[in-house]
Design a protein around this motif. Structure first.
Motif, mmCIF file in Angstrom:
data_model
loop_
_atom_site.group_PDB
_atom_site.id
_atom_site.type_symbol
_atom_site.label_atom_id
_atom_site.label_comp_id
_atom_site.label_asym_id
_atom_site.label_seq_id
_atom_site.Cartn_x
_atom_site.Cartn_y
_atom_site.Cartn_z
ATOM 1 N N ARG A 90 22.014 118.510 -10.612
ATOM 2 C CA ARG A 90 22.402 119.491 -9.511
ATOM 3 C C ARG A 90 21.432 119.117 -8.356
ATOM 4 O O ARG A 90 21.825 119.371 -7.271
ATOM 5 N N GLY A 91 20.633 118.094 -8.541
ATOM 6 C CA GLY A 91 19.710 117.564 -7.601
ATOM 7 C C GLY A 91 20.288 116.331 -6.888
ATOM 8 O O GLY A 91 20.010 115.695 -5.951
ATOM 9 N N ARG A 92 21.699 116.001 -7.300
ATOM 10 C CA ARG A 92 22.491 114.889 -7.101
ATOM 11 C C ARG A 92 21.844 113.612 -7.318
ATOM 12 O O ARG A 92 21.574 112.665 -6.536
ATOM 13 N N GLY A 93 21.206 113.506 -8.833
ATOM 14 C CA GLY A 93 20.723 111.993 -9.096
ATOM 15 C C GLY A 93 20.316 111.884 -10.439
ATOM 16 O O GLY A 93 20.702 112.939 -11.397
ATOM 17 N N ALA A 107 12.938 116.046 4.566
ATOM 18 C CA ALA A 107 12.541 116.727 3.308
ATOM 19 C C ALA A 107 12.016 115.796 2.353
ATOM 20 O O ALA A 107 11.427 116.215 1.500
ATOM 21 N N ARG A 108 12.062 114.519 2.600
ATOM 22 C CA ARG A 108 11.429 113.841 1.784
ATOM 23 C C ARG A 108 10.451 112.773 2.206
ATOM 24 O O ARG A 108 9.986 111.936 1.524
ATOM 25 N N GLN A 109 10.074 112.709 3.308
ATOM 26 C CA GLN A 109 9.417 111.622 4.230
ATOM 27 C C GLN A 109 7.753 111.559 3.296
ATOM 28 O O GLN A 109 7.240 110.797 3.326
ATOM 29 N N ARG A 150 12.592 107.071 -7.980
ATOM 30 C CA ARG A 150 13.402 105.970 -7.450
ATOM 31 C C ARG A 150 13.020 105.512 -5.838
ATOM 32 O O ARG A 150 13.079 104.390 -5.647
ATOM 33 N N ASP A 151 13.315 106.670 -5.204
ATOM 34 C CA ASP A 151 13.447 106.584 -3.955
ATOM 35 C C ASP A 151 12.244 106.312 -2.909
ATOM 36 O O ASP A 151 12.407 105.325 -1.985
ATOM 37 N N PRO A 152 11.102 106.896 -3.227
ATOM 38 C CA PRO A 152 10.107 106.907 -2.156
ATOM 39 C C PRO A 152 9.451 105.400 -2.030
ATOM 40 O O PRO A 152 8.959 104.923 -1.203
ATOM 41 N N MET A 208 24.869 108.889 -1.549
ATOM 42 C CA MET A 208 23.750 108.407 -0.523
ATOM 43 C C MET A 208 23.078 107.323 -0.601
ATOM 44 O O MET A 208 22.545 106.726 0.466
ATOM 45 N N HIS A 209 23.054 106.724 -1.715
ATOM 46 C CA HIS A 209 22.455 105.496 -2.230
ATOM 47 C C HIS A 209 23.413 104.529 -3.013
ATOM 48 O O HIS A 209 24.099 104.908 -3.512
ATOM 49 N N LEU A 210 23.167 103.150 -2.682
ATOM 50 C CA LEU A 210 23.892 102.214 -3.366
ATOM 51 C C LEU A 210 23.996 102.569 -4.849
ATOM 52 O O LEU A 210 24.883 102.339 -5.779
ATOM 53 N N ASP A 211 22.859 102.997 -5.416
ATOM 54 C CA ASP A 211 22.868 103.294 -6.876
ATOM 55 C C ASP A 211 23.573 104.464 -7.436
ATOM 56 O O ASP A 211 23.660 104.526 -8.603
ATOM 57 N N THR A 212 24.096 104.922 -6.538
ATOM 58 C CA THR A 212 24.915 106.351 -7.161
ATOM 59 C C THR A 212 26.622 105.688 -7.086
ATOM 60 O O THR A 212 27.444 106.366 -7.722
ATOM 61 N N VAL A 213 26.711 104.213 -6.721
ATOM 62 C CA VAL A 213 28.062 103.775 -6.780
ATOM 63 C C VAL A 213 28.105 102.391 -7.592
ATOM 64 O O VAL A 213 29.323 101.890 -7.804
ATOM 65 N N ARG A 261 18.952 106.641 -13.047
ATOM 66 C CA ARG A 261 18.261 105.568 -12.276
ATOM 67 C C ARG A 261 17.416 106.112 -11.349
ATOM 68 O O ARG A 261 16.216 105.770 -11.112
ATOM 69 N N CYS A 262 17.926 107.306 -10.705
ATOM 70 C CA CYS A 262 17.058 107.767 -9.473
ATOM 71 C C CYS A 262 15.824 108.378 -10.126
ATOM 72 O O CYS A 262 14.958 108.553 -9.406
ATOM 73 N N MET A 263 15.557 109.050 -11.270
ATOM 74 C CA MET A 263 14.793 109.731 -11.696
ATOM 75 C C MET A 263 13.651 108.739 -12.500
ATOM 76 O O MET A 263 12.765 109.509 -12.986
ATOM 77 N N GLN A 308 23.802 105.697 3.903
ATOM 78 C CA GLN A 308 23.100 106.987 4.669
ATOM 79 C C GLN A 308 21.626 106.917 4.753
ATOM 80 O O GLN A 308 20.992 107.277 5.751
ATOM 81 N N ARG A 309 20.964 106.271 3.908
ATOM 82 C CA ARG A 309 19.534 106.268 3.762
ATOM 83 C C ARG A 309 18.843 104.918 4.134
ATOM 84 O O ARG A 309 17.448 104.970 4.167
ATOM 85 N N THR A 310 19.602 103.916 4.205
ATOM 86 C CA THR A 310 19.059 102.713 4.693
ATOM 87 C C THR A 310 19.895 101.969 5.643
ATOM 88 O O THR A 310 20.723 101.563 5.723
ATOM 89 N N PRO A 317 11.126 119.193 -3.660
ATOM 90 C CA PRO A 317 12.040 119.269 -4.739
ATOM 91 C C PRO A 317 12.576 118.032 -5.381
ATOM 92 O O PRO A 317 12.989 117.883 -6.527
ATOM 93 N N ASN A 318 12.868 117.207 -4.288
ATOM 94 C CA ASN A 318 13.299 115.823 -4.630
ATOM 95 C C ASN A 318 12.219 114.881 -5.426
ATOM 96 O O ASN A 318 12.686 113.722 -5.670
ATOM 97 N N ALA A 319 11.159 115.377 -5.715
ATOM 98 C CA ALA A 319 10.191 114.454 -5.996
ATOM 99 C C ALA A 319 10.474 113.921 -7.321
ATOM 100 O O ALA A 319 10.121 112.936 -7.703
ATOM 101 N N LEU A 330 17.028 120.696 1.867
ATOM 102 C CA LEU A 330 16.390 119.889 1.159
ATOM 103 C C LEU A 330 17.122 119.175 0.198
ATOM 104 O O LEU A 330 16.633 118.585 -0.913
ATOM 105 N N LEU A 331 18.341 118.898 0.697
ATOM 106 C CA LEU A 331 19.198 117.982 -0.136
ATOM 107 C C LEU A 331 19.745 118.102 -1.532
ATOM 108 O O LEU A 331 19.712 117.401 -2.498
ATOM 109 N N PHE A 332 19.762 119.641 -1.719
ATOM 110 C CA PHE A 332 20.194 119.978 -3.086
ATOM 111 C C PHE A 332 21.495 120.792 -2.795
ATOM 112 O O PHE A 332 21.881 121.140 -1.923
HETATM 113 N N1 LIG Z 1 18.501 107.021 -6.118
HETATM 114 C C1 LIG Z 1 19.214 108.237 -5.945
HETATM 115 N N2 LIG Z 1 20.356 107.946 -5.864
HETATM 116 N N3 LIG Z 1 18.527 109.214 -5.794
HETATM 117 C C2 LIG Z 1 19.223 110.450 -5.470
HETATM 118 C C3 LIG Z 1 18.413 111.270 -4.474
HETATM 119 C C4 LIG Z 1 18.885 112.740 -4.571
HETATM 120 C C5 LIG Z 1 18.415 113.566 -3.593
HETATM 121 N N4 LIG Z 1 18.873 115.126 -3.721
HETATM 122 C C6 LIG Z 1 18.348 113.127 -2.221
HETATM 123 O O1 LIG Z 1 19.372 113.432 -1.568
HETATM 124 O O2 LIG Z 1 17.736 112.279 -1.778
#
Ligand SMILES: NC(=[NH2+])NCCC[C@H](N)C(=O)O
Length: 410
Positions: free
Chosen positions: A392-395, A179-181, A160-162, A269-274, A398-400, A233-235, A154-156, A37-39
């Motif tokens: 703890r959800g790793r975001g 887990a997110r699709q 930012r992401d969907p 995992m995403h560009l916006d984390t860095v 911006r992600c939220m 990893q995601r795109t 739980p990542n809802a 579930l990516l937590f």
């Molecule tokens: N835009 C972001 N950096 N989102 C973070 C999402 C974190 C989430 N637990 C996942 O792995 O998908």
């Protein structure tokens, strides 16, 4: 008149944003399901909600209208009168296209009022909630002890992401992990049926009916004609080419996509984390993405002949951004002051994941105090939001948040 989605930068004053308040879904994570579930830990829900409410209040106090995904989704389903068809699609994507278990789940979910049903879909459906013994092969042969019929999402709260707003439209994303699709189905329904969004001439630059993956955390709107998209990893690169072609061929205003390659791992995992944009000429950057001599692979993509694309490879991020954004200079601010311990620690807790709510005004997690101090030293106004459980959800901020309307830059 401004459209219900209008975003031509990462930094224009944030007028309307969409959030999802974390709820029961977060309590349906267990140590066994955490990785899938990516937590990395299980947030304590009452505190996570308090932190999230604090975040929403900071936005409201600064003149942003805050909408909630869970409410928009229920309103859209009712307005479009699509409860049954929405459920069929959700059930099919949860592994129940037909059969007795589909029927039992559908009957149960249909019996809830629409808001309760939406909340339940996010929370997940446990086996002991329904008086029904499954008879299908999956339940019998695969994991008879698994507690859920339908997994929680739980990542809802990382809205930012969907989906991602770009100009007068959006991408509705095919996400990477199972887990997110299903999450992007809610935005698809909102755009199709919610009175605020439906039939308002919004463009869907790329819909979710694809096999190649893209997530909003990788999609950065740098200006009214330039996007940056992470190859991560995601795109996938294929999805980037795909959306670039669509944007270039329609009247999107976009003629430049900078693809930026970042490491493929969970922390980044995403560009916006860095990497995030926080002012017309200021960005946060995690030093860990820059190789020797500060190099990083970027490809600047433009429209070519007959719907094709042209591409230019560069390794100097600063030079690439300066040329695409027509700037004389720019300030790349390192997360955690570039310190070998502080930078990765604060990046892990989303120290680079800032949300700009106006040029030079950002919302960040309070725990990243070294990065926050750096931002202040570089002249930014930093609004800190509390963050021991949400992170703890790793975001981060911006992600939220999914900006729906920002003021255009002058
Ligand atoms: N835009 C972001 N950096 N989102 C973070 C999402 C974190 C989430 N637990 C996942 O792995 O998908």
């Amino acid at each position: 008149m401004t459209k219900p989605i209008h975003v031509t930068s990462e930094i224009g004053k944030l007028d309307v944003v969409m959030l999802k308040r974390p709820a029961e879904e977060v309590e349906n994570i267990t140590p066994d399901t955490m990785p899938r579930l990516l937590f990395d830990d299980i947030p304590y829900l009452p505190i996570a909600q308090k932190e999230h409410d604090n975040f929403a209040q900071i936005l409201r106090d600064n003149g942003t209208e805050v909408l909630y995904l869970e409410n928009l989704a229920a309103e859209a389903i009712d307005a479009g009168n699509v409860k049954s068809s929405f459920l069929d699609k959700m059930l099919a994507e949860s592994g129940y296209a037909v059969g007795a278990d589909h029927d039992a789940l559908k009957e149960y979910l249909m019996s809830l009022d629409t808001q309760a049903m939406v909340n339940k879909l996010f929370a997940g459906v446990r086996r002991n909630e329904i008086d029904f013994t499954p008879t299908d092969l999956v339940s019998a042969a695969e994991d008879p002890d698994y507690p859920f019929f339908m997994d929680p999402m739980p990542n809802a709260y990382f809205t930012r992401d969907p989906a991602a707003s770009i100009g007068d439209g959006l991408s509705i994303n095919h996400m990477t992990f199972a887990a997110r699709q299903r999450e992007s189905m809610f935005m698809e329904t909102i755009i199709a049926h919610h009175p605020r969004f439906a039939n308002k001439g919004l463009h869907v630059w790329r819909n979710r009916d694809h096999t190649h993956r893209i997530e909003g955390g990788d999609e950065l709107v740098l200006s009214n004609h330039v996007l940056a998209i992470g190859v991560s990893q995601r795109t996938s690169a294929t999805a980037i080419q795909d959306i670039a072609r669509n944007l270039f061929k329609e009247d999107s205003g976009y003629d430049t996509v900078i693809a930026i390659s970042i490491p493929h791992n969970h922390a980044m995992m995403h560009l916006d984390t860095v990497f995030t944009m926080i002012n017309t000429d200021q960005f946060t950057v995690h030093p860990g993405i820059l190789g020797e001599g500060g190099k990083i692979d970027t490809w600047t993509i433009h429209p070519g002949k007959d719907g094709d694309l042209t591409m230019e490879h560069n390794q100097d991020l600063k030079a690439t951004l300066k040329s695409a954004l027509d700037l004389d200079d720019l300030d790349l601010i390192p997360t955690g002051n570039g310190d070998p311990i502080v930078a990765p620690r604060e990046q892990w807790n989303d120290g680079s994941n800032t949300l700009a709510i106006a040029p030079g005004v950002v919302v960040t997690y309070d725990r990243n105090y070294v990065s926050n101090e750096m931002l202040r030293q570089h002249g930014l106004k930093v609004l800190e939001t509390i963050s021991s459980e949400l992170s703890r959800g790793r975001g981060g901020p911006r992600c939220m948040s999914m900006p729906l309307v920002r003021e255009d830059l002058k």
